[in-house]
Design a protein around this motif. Structure first.
Motif, mmCIF file in Angstrom:
data_model
loop_
_atom_site.group_PDB
_atom_site.id
_atom_site.type_symbol
_atom_site.label_atom_id
_atom_site.label_comp_id
_atom_site.label_asym_id
_atom_site.label_seq_id
_atom_site.Cartn_x
_atom_site.Cartn_y
_atom_site.Cartn_z
ATOM 1 N N SER A 165 31.368 16.973 36.367
ATOM 2 C CA SER A 165 30.311 17.557 36.386
ATOM 3 C C SER A 165 30.492 19.156 36.471
ATOM 4 C CB SER A 165 29.546 16.969 37.416
ATOM 5 O OG SER A 165 30.133 17.613 38.739
ATOM 6 N N ILE A 166 29.481 19.839 36.217
ATOM 7 C CA ILE A 166 29.398 21.487 36.435
ATOM 8 C C ILE A 166 29.115 22.011 37.650
ATOM 9 C CG2 ILE A 166 28.409 23.684 35.163
ATOM 10 C CD1 ILE A 166 30.345 21.913 33.515
ATOM 11 N N GLN A 167 30.041 22.666 38.287
ATOM 12 C CA GLN A 167 29.746 23.200 39.661
ATOM 13 C C GLN A 167 29.834 24.719 39.338
ATOM 14 O OE1 GLN A 167 32.645 21.576 42.338
ATOM 15 N NE2 GLN A 167 31.771 19.564 42.209
ATOM 16 N N THR A 168 29.351 25.247 40.472
ATOM 17 C CA THR A 168 29.248 26.915 40.506
ATOM 18 C C THR A 168 30.197 27.182 41.746
ATOM 19 O OG1 THR A 168 27.064 26.783 39.565
ATOM 20 C CG2 THR A 168 27.783 28.905 40.739
ATOM 21 N N ALA A 169 31.044 28.323 41.420
ATOM 22 C CA ALA A 169 31.867 28.780 42.521
ATOM 23 C C ALA A 169 31.976 30.371 42.443
ATOM 24 C CB ALA A 169 33.157 28.520 42.439
ATOM 25 N N VAL A 170 31.745 31.108 43.740
ATOM 26 C CA VAL A 170 32.040 32.249 43.794
ATOM 27 C C VAL A 170 33.513 32.680 44.138
ATOM 28 C CG1 VAL A 170 31.377 34.359 45.052
ATOM 29 C CG2 VAL A 170 29.673 32.755 44.626
ATOM 30 N N ILE A 171 34.341 33.406 43.272
ATOM 31 C CA ILE A 171 35.711 33.720 43.627
ATOM 32 C C ILE A 171 35.976 35.130 43.589
ATOM 33 C CG2 ILE A 171 36.450 31.589 42.539
ATOM 34 C CD1 ILE A 171 36.944 32.863 39.838
ATOM 35 N N THR A 172 36.845 35.551 44.424
ATOM 36 C CA THR A 172 37.261 36.695 44.671
ATOM 37 C C THR A 172 38.757 37.111 43.811
ATOM 38 O OG1 THR A 172 36.168 37.069 46.748
ATOM 39 C CG2 THR A 172 38.030 38.712 46.253
ATOM 40 N N LEU A 173 38.707 37.953 43.048
ATOM 41 C CA LEU A 173 39.972 38.124 42.265
ATOM 42 C C LEU A 173 40.390 39.398 42.415
ATOM 43 C CD1 LEU A 173 38.860 36.447 38.961
ATOM 44 C CD2 LEU A 173 40.166 35.363 40.944
ATOM 45 N N TYR A 174 41.804 39.653 42.170
ATOM 46 C CA TYR A 174 42.377 41.041 42.330
ATOM 47 C C TYR A 174 43.000 41.390 41.074
ATOM 48 C CZ TYR A 174 41.429 40.615 47.282
ATOM 49 O OH TYR A 174 41.096 40.662 48.641
ATOM 50 N N PHE A 175 42.540 42.393 40.255
ATOM 51 C CA PHE A 175 43.283 43.009 39.069
ATOM 52 C C PHE A 175 43.876 44.168 39.515
ATOM 53 C CE2 PHE A 175 39.550 40.217 37.989
ATOM 54 C CZ PHE A 175 40.116 39.615 37.084
ATOM 55 N N ALA A 176 44.816 44.707 38.314
ATOM 56 C CA ALA A 176 45.310 45.964 38.400
ATOM 57 C C ALA A 176 44.291 47.005 38.056
ATOM 58 C CB ALA A 176 46.521 46.214 37.442
ATOM 59 N N ASP A 177 44.414 48.350 38.661
ATOM 60 C CA ASP A 177 43.366 49.217 38.459
ATOM 61 C C ASP A 177 43.853 49.972 37.105
ATOM 62 O OD1 ASP A 177 45.629 50.941 39.128
ATOM 63 O OD2 ASP A 177 44.549 51.984 40.963
ATOM 64 N N GLU A 178 43.207 50.949 36.660
ATOM 65 C CA GLU A 178 43.659 51.605 35.224
ATOM 66 C C GLU A 178 45.068 52.534 35.454
ATOM 67 O OE1 GLU A 178 40.399 54.044 34.218
ATOM 68 O OE2 GLU A 178 39.033 52.355 33.824
ATOM 69 N N SER A 179 45.270 52.877 36.307
ATOM 70 C CA SER A 179 46.676 53.467 36.608
ATOM 71 C C SER A 179 47.890 52.522 36.871
ATOM 72 C CB SER A 179 46.798 54.370 38.061
ATOM 73 O OG SER A 179 46.540 53.594 39.173
ATOM 74 N N GLY A 180 47.556 51.385 37.279
ATOM 75 C CA GLY A 180 48.406 50.346 37.239
ATOM 76 C C GLY A 180 49.391 50.177 38.507
ATOM 77 N N ASP A 181 48.802 51.129 39.621
ATOM 78 C CA ASP A 181 49.608 51.167 40.749
ATOM 79 C C ASP A 181 48.840 50.637 41.983
ATOM 80 O OD1 ASP A 181 47.968 53.237 40.929
ATOM 81 O OD2 ASP A 181 49.622 54.756 41.299
ATOM 82 N N LYS A 182 47.727 50.227 41.768
ATOM 83 C CA LYS A 182 46.760 49.754 42.689
ATOM 84 C C LYS A 182 45.998 48.508 42.168
ATOM 85 C CE LYS A 182 47.337 52.739 45.931
ATOM 86 N NZ LYS A 182 48.054 52.300 47.567
ATOM 87 N N LEU A 183 45.586 47.628 43.187
ATOM 88 C CA LEU A 183 44.575 46.451 42.996
ATOM 89 C C LEU A 183 43.081 46.839 43.139
ATOM 90 C CD1 LEU A 183 46.436 43.639 44.815
ATOM 91 C CD2 LEU A 183 46.436 43.964 42.276
ATOM 92 N N VAL A 184 42.329 46.349 42.184
ATOM 93 C CA VAL A 184 40.856 46.322 42.377
ATOM 94 C C VAL A 184 40.184 44.900 42.588
ATOM 95 C CG1 VAL A 184 40.621 48.759 41.402
ATOM 96 C CG2 VAL A 184 40.714 46.449 40.054
ATOM 97 N N GLN A 185 39.364 44.896 43.496
ATOM 98 C CA GLN A 185 38.790 43.553 43.750
ATOM 99 C C GLN A 185 37.596 43.425 42.964
ATOM 100 O OE1 GLN A 185 36.406 42.685 47.512
ATOM 101 N NE2 GLN A 185 38.396 41.829 47.923
ATOM 102 N N GLU A 186 37.446 42.197 42.409
ATOM 103 C CA GLU A 186 36.195 41.834 41.637
ATOM 104 C C GLU A 186 35.819 40.406 42.037
ATOM 105 O OE1 GLU A 186 35.377 42.679 37.363
ATOM 106 O OE2 GLU A 186 35.645 40.435 37.048
ATOM 107 N N VAL A 187 34.387 40.423 42.439
ATOM 108 C CA VAL A 187 33.605 39.208 42.844
ATOM 109 C C VAL A 187 33.195 38.430 41.589
ATOM 110 C CG1 VAL A 187 32.251 37.853 44.313
ATOM 111 C CG2 VAL A 187 33.624 39.837 45.343
ATOM 112 N N GLN A 188 33.455 37.059 41.161
ATOM 113 C CA GLN A 188 32.835 36.612 40.056
ATOM 114 C C GLN A 188 32.219 35.290 40.601
ATOM 115 O OE1 GLN A 188 35.769 36.039 36.802
ATOM 116 N NE2 GLN A 188 36.310 38.114 36.694
ATOM 117 N N GLU A 189 30.939 34.942 39.902
ATOM 118 C CA GLU A 189 30.463 33.836 39.952
ATOM 119 C C GLU A 189 30.583 32.993 38.626
ATOM 120 O OE1 GLU A 189 26.151 33.031 41.641
ATOM 121 O OE2 GLU A 189 26.007 32.533 39.515
#
Length: 302
Positions: A165-189
């Motif tokens: 079945s189809i469910q919905t989740a809100v997840i918090t992900l960490y990606f590299a920033d544009e400089s590549g030396d830090k993480l940026v947080q993104e919340v996705q549904e």
């Protein structure tokens, strides 16, 4: 009339006897839990014992756990130097005593071994809980605390594919920033098919990259997810050799903690172990050993 009443009482007695089977009736089909050849999850195999005595059944199950399974796709959890030296049961609590060699197993192998042994032996009627001892001391976790008494519920595995079945989740992900030396947080549904785990959903989205334009995927391009599973609060992420393709524009710590921090946001994940095609005897670039079980680290967060 007396004969009819007598017959009726006999039938009631038969139903009562059938209903008193308890755990042994319900669990008449036993399983021996082996480990799959990729060493990522447990593999249950049906087991029909020829004995009914619980003490003898425990001993026979321990023997089965130490023998090679009939299928080459599975591995035995015990054997070699890692074996149960002795055991005892009192008031439903089964104590298993291992030699000091047990503590020499790597983290993945130890957790899978422990899960296989517990989930096999907990099926026995007289066993309510199981504790591990190494030498004369209780087994300790990664934080130095006693693991304590375990049951089948002590180990969490990915759900099966019986639900669709189809469910919905809100997840918090960490990606590299544009400089590549830090993480940026993104919340996705995200809407997802319920026959995949949240751990797999998180890893798939990390590989795809962010929805917004604030960052990029820290995982090397071309990396594929082989498997992901959770046991005892530890998430085991198995990636293919594409993970070793280095993008030196992104710091190695950012790559590691992009994965670790994202998975640690899930309520059933406390730590993360990363492997490449099942191999943890590698060092990612220069500093990060894949043999280490990593915890959340927000020092890289922008």
């Amino acid at each position: 009339m007396r004969k009819r009443i007598g017959l009726f009482l006999c039938i009631l007695a038969l139903f009562a006897a059938a209903g008193c089977g308890g755990k042994s009736e319900e669990w008449s089909e036993y399983k021996i839990f082996y480990i799959n050849k990729e060493q990522t999850k447990l593999a249950p195999v049906a087991y029909e014992p020829e004995i009914t005595d619980d003490m003898a059944l425990i001993q026979d199950m321990i023997l089965k756990l130490s023998q090679n399974p009939s299928s080459v796709d599975y591995k035995k959890p015990l054997g070699g130097q890692v074996e149960i030296r002795s055991w005892a049961i009192e008031s439903g609590q089964l104590q298993l005593n291992f030699g000091s060699e047990y503590s020499q197993m790597d983290r993945v192998a130890e957790v899978l071994c422990r899960a296989a042994v517990v989930r096999t032996l907990i099926q026995v009627e007289m066993v309510d809980g199981i504790s591990f001892y190494v030498g004369d001391a209780p087994l300790m976790d990664q934080s130095g605390n006693p693991v304590g008494v375990m049951t089948a519920d002590s180990f969490i595995e990915n759900p099966g594919e019986q639900i669709n079945s189809i469910q919905t989740a809100v997840i918090t992900l960490y990606f590299a920033d544009e400089s590549g030396d830090k993480l940026v947080q993104e919340v996705q549904e995200r809407h997802y098919n319920s026959n995949i785990s949240l751990e797999k959903l998180v890893m798939e989205q990390l590989i795809k990259g962010p929805i917004g334009s604030k960052g990029v995927s820290a995982i090397p391009n071309g990396t594929k997810l082989v498997s992901v599973s959770v046991l005892d609060g530890v998430c085991f992420v198995n990636l293919d050799e594409g993970f070793l393709n280095q993008n030196y524009e992104i710091e190695e710590g950012v790559v590691i903690y992009s994965i670790v921090n994202s998975l640690a946001e899930l309520p059933n994940v406390n730590k993360v172990q990363i492997s490449v095609n099942g191999d943890t005897k590698l060092t990612y670039r220069e500093e990060f050993s894949l043999g280490t079980v990593y915890e959340r680290n927000l020092d890289y967060l922008n």
